[in-house]
Design a protein around this motif. Structure first.
Motif, mmCIF file in Angstrom:
data_model
loop_
_atom_site.group_PDB
_atom_site.id
_atom_site.type_symbol
_atom_site.label_atom_id
_atom_site.label_comp_id
_atom_site.label_asym_id
_atom_site.label_seq_id
_atom_site.Cartn_x
_atom_site.Cartn_y
_atom_site.Cartn_z
ATOM 1 N N UNK A 76 11.255 -4.438 -9.495
ATOM 2 C CA UNK A 76 11.444 -5.639 -9.120
ATOM 3 C C UNK A 76 10.681 -6.079 -7.586
ATOM 4 N N UNK A 77 10.508 -4.919 -6.959
ATOM 5 C CA UNK A 77 10.207 -5.352 -5.486
ATOM 6 C C UNK A 77 9.063 -6.355 -5.517
ATOM 7 N N UNK A 78 8.199 -6.708 -6.614
ATOM 8 C CA UNK A 78 6.929 -7.476 -6.751
ATOM 9 C C UNK A 78 7.356 -9.256 -6.405
ATOM 10 N N UNK A 79 8.358 -9.141 -7.848
ATOM 11 C CA UNK A 79 9.028 -10.286 -8.191
ATOM 12 C C UNK A 79 10.065 -10.855 -7.105
ATOM 13 N N UNK A 80 10.870 -10.151 -6.901
ATOM 14 C CA UNK A 80 11.720 -10.552 -5.527
ATOM 15 C C UNK A 80 10.390 -10.661 -4.248
ATOM 16 N N UNK A 92 13.621 4.922 -0.976
ATOM 17 C CA UNK A 92 13.214 4.011 -0.398
ATOM 18 C C UNK A 92 12.479 2.653 -0.997
ATOM 19 N N UNK A 93 12.711 2.477 -2.522
ATOM 20 C CA UNK A 93 12.986 1.308 -2.921
ATOM 21 C C UNK A 93 14.039 0.695 -3.302
ATOM 22 N N UNK A 94 15.071 1.191 -2.664
ATOM 23 C CA UNK A 94 16.175 0.077 -2.132
ATOM 24 C C UNK A 94 16.420 0.091 -1.271
ATOM 25 N N UNK A 95 15.815 0.327 -0.094
ATOM 26 C CA UNK A 95 15.823 -0.240 1.413
ATOM 27 C C UNK A 95 14.955 -1.548 1.586
ATOM 28 N N UNK A 96 13.538 -1.362 0.924
ATOM 29 C CA UNK A 96 12.943 -2.395 0.763
ATOM 30 C C UNK A 96 13.266 -3.749 0.333
ATOM 31 N N UNK A 97 14.006 -2.871 -1.254
ATOM 32 C CA UNK A 97 14.700 -4.144 -1.796
ATOM 33 C C UNK A 97 16.279 -5.195 -1.024
ATOM 34 N N UNK A 98 16.728 -3.938 0.356
ATOM 35 C CA UNK A 98 17.763 -4.705 0.317
ATOM 36 C C UNK A 98 17.355 -5.747 2.121
ATOM 37 N N UNK A 153 0.954 -1.075 -0.092
ATOM 38 C CA UNK A 153 -0.025 -0.174 -0.054
ATOM 39 C C UNK A 153 1.210 1.495 0.062
ATOM 40 N N UNK A 154 2.029 1.085 0.231
ATOM 41 C CA UNK A 154 2.644 2.658 0.974
ATOM 42 C C UNK A 154 3.308 2.368 -0.253
ATOM 43 N N UNK A 155 3.766 1.536 -1.538
ATOM 44 C CA UNK A 155 4.499 1.925 -2.115
ATOM 45 C C UNK A 155 2.853 2.293 -3.926
ATOM 46 N N UNK A 156 2.855 1.672 -3.428
ATOM 47 C CA UNK A 156 1.152 2.706 -4.444
ATOM 48 C C UNK A 156 0.168 3.835 -3.795
ATOM 49 N N UNK A 157 1.015 4.104 -3.109
ATOM 50 C CA UNK A 157 0.802 5.859 -2.510
ATOM 51 C C UNK A 157 2.573 6.042 -3.378
#
Length: 311
Positions: A205-209, A168-174, A146-150
């Motif tokens: 790639x967050x969804x695929x990860x 922020x995307x790279x923090x989530x990816x990590x 939901x955060x990424x949708x925002x």
């Protein structure tokens, strides 16, 4: 001479500091622009600059201030009481709420604050608190996505910078990569084998990860090839290994004809092996899929398809 990393980050942040419209503030906080104007006029909660054409503009400090106010207001604080507090007192109350409150809206606003300020500490605190309360999987399902949708909506409206989104995307990816690496590879005789990749032009790639994390957690083998991979390059992999499923996603905007060609190419390369498809472009558009293609919209559908095909 020692260089303070935090000072460098602050300096860089100042360079990319944004200018926001009142509609941008509405997008970040969920508070209607009409209400923000009333608060501004009656309580002076914001002090906008004016353009040469007399249009209100707001800076990052205004945005952080109204985000904190929105959190307190959502938790029962009246605006007339909030304005009596100093900035320090407002921040302290927000921190107290964040430590004891599992409200998703407030958690999302904390993550937005971390993104705006490029503050890893705020991000890790919010993320780890959610994992402690809800677990890693539910943190992604009910907070991160939901955060990424925002974030996506704010990106489309031009309210955030590329640096903030990438930060922020790279923090989530990590977080996902660490979680995937912590899973012990299966040694069960009935474990299935999955190939996961994103086709050319796909970089998010967050969804695929997360799918990779789940499949490994469910006890299966995975070969993960990451982003921007030409579809035909997986054919030798499918010929060499006993692959049970190919998993990919189509997220970026693509015309129907190009998407159809990609699906046809994937059908040729997969040679009858089961293919799991997801992503906004697949879900929104209607295609006649080959019989060995399966579309999933969420985790529950993904697991159901795997379990049925495994039986």
């Amino acid at each position: 001479m020692k260089i303070c990393l935090r000072a460098l980050i602050h300096h860089f942040f100042c360079l990319v500091m944004s200018s926001y419209s009142i509609k941008d503030l509405e997008g970040f906080t969920g508070i209607k622009a009409h209400t923000l104007r009333i608060w501004e006029k009656r309580y002076h909660v914001l002090k906008p600059q004016r353009t040469s054409t007399n249009i209100r503009t707001y800076d990052d400090e205004d945005l952080k201030h109204i985000l904190n106010i929105s959190i307190l207001n959502r938790h029962g604080y009246r605006i007339s009481d909030i304005i009596k507090l100093s900035e320090k007192e407002i921040c302290e109350k927000v921190m107290q709420l964040s430590q004891r409150c599992a409200d998703t809206h407030s958690q999302i606003e904390n993550l937005l604050m971390a993104m705006i300020e490029m503050d890893e500490e705020i991000f890790h605190q919010s993320f780890n608190q959610s994992v402690f309360k809800s677990g890693f999987e539910d943190t992604f399902r009910y907070l991160i996505f939901p955060f990424l949708e925002r974030v996506g909506l704010l990106w489309q409206s031009g309210s955030i910078t590329p640096a903030q989104e990438h930060f922020v995307s790279n923090l989530i990816r990590q977080k996902l990569i660490v979680a995937i690496d912590s899973i012990i590879s299966p040694r069960k005789p009935d474990a299935l084998h999955f190939v996961l990749f994103l086709p050319e032009g796909e970089w998010h790639e967050i969804g695929l990860l997360f799918t990779h994390y789940l499949i490994k957690k469910w006890g299966h083998y995975t070969l993960y090839f990451g982003t921007n991979l030409p579809i035909e390059t997986i054919q030798p992999v499918l010929e060499k290994f006993e692959i049970s499923f190919v998993v990919t996603q189509f997220i970026n905007g693509i015309c129907s004809n190009d998407l159809n060609r990609q699906i046809q190419k994937l059908a040729e390369v997969s040679q009858g092996k089961k293919v799991l498809l997801s992503g906004a472009q697949i879900i929104q558009k209607q295609f006649d899929m080959p019989s060995h293609f399966y579309i999933y919209e969420d985790i529950d559908e993904l697991r159901e398809i795997i379990d049925i095909q495994r039986a």
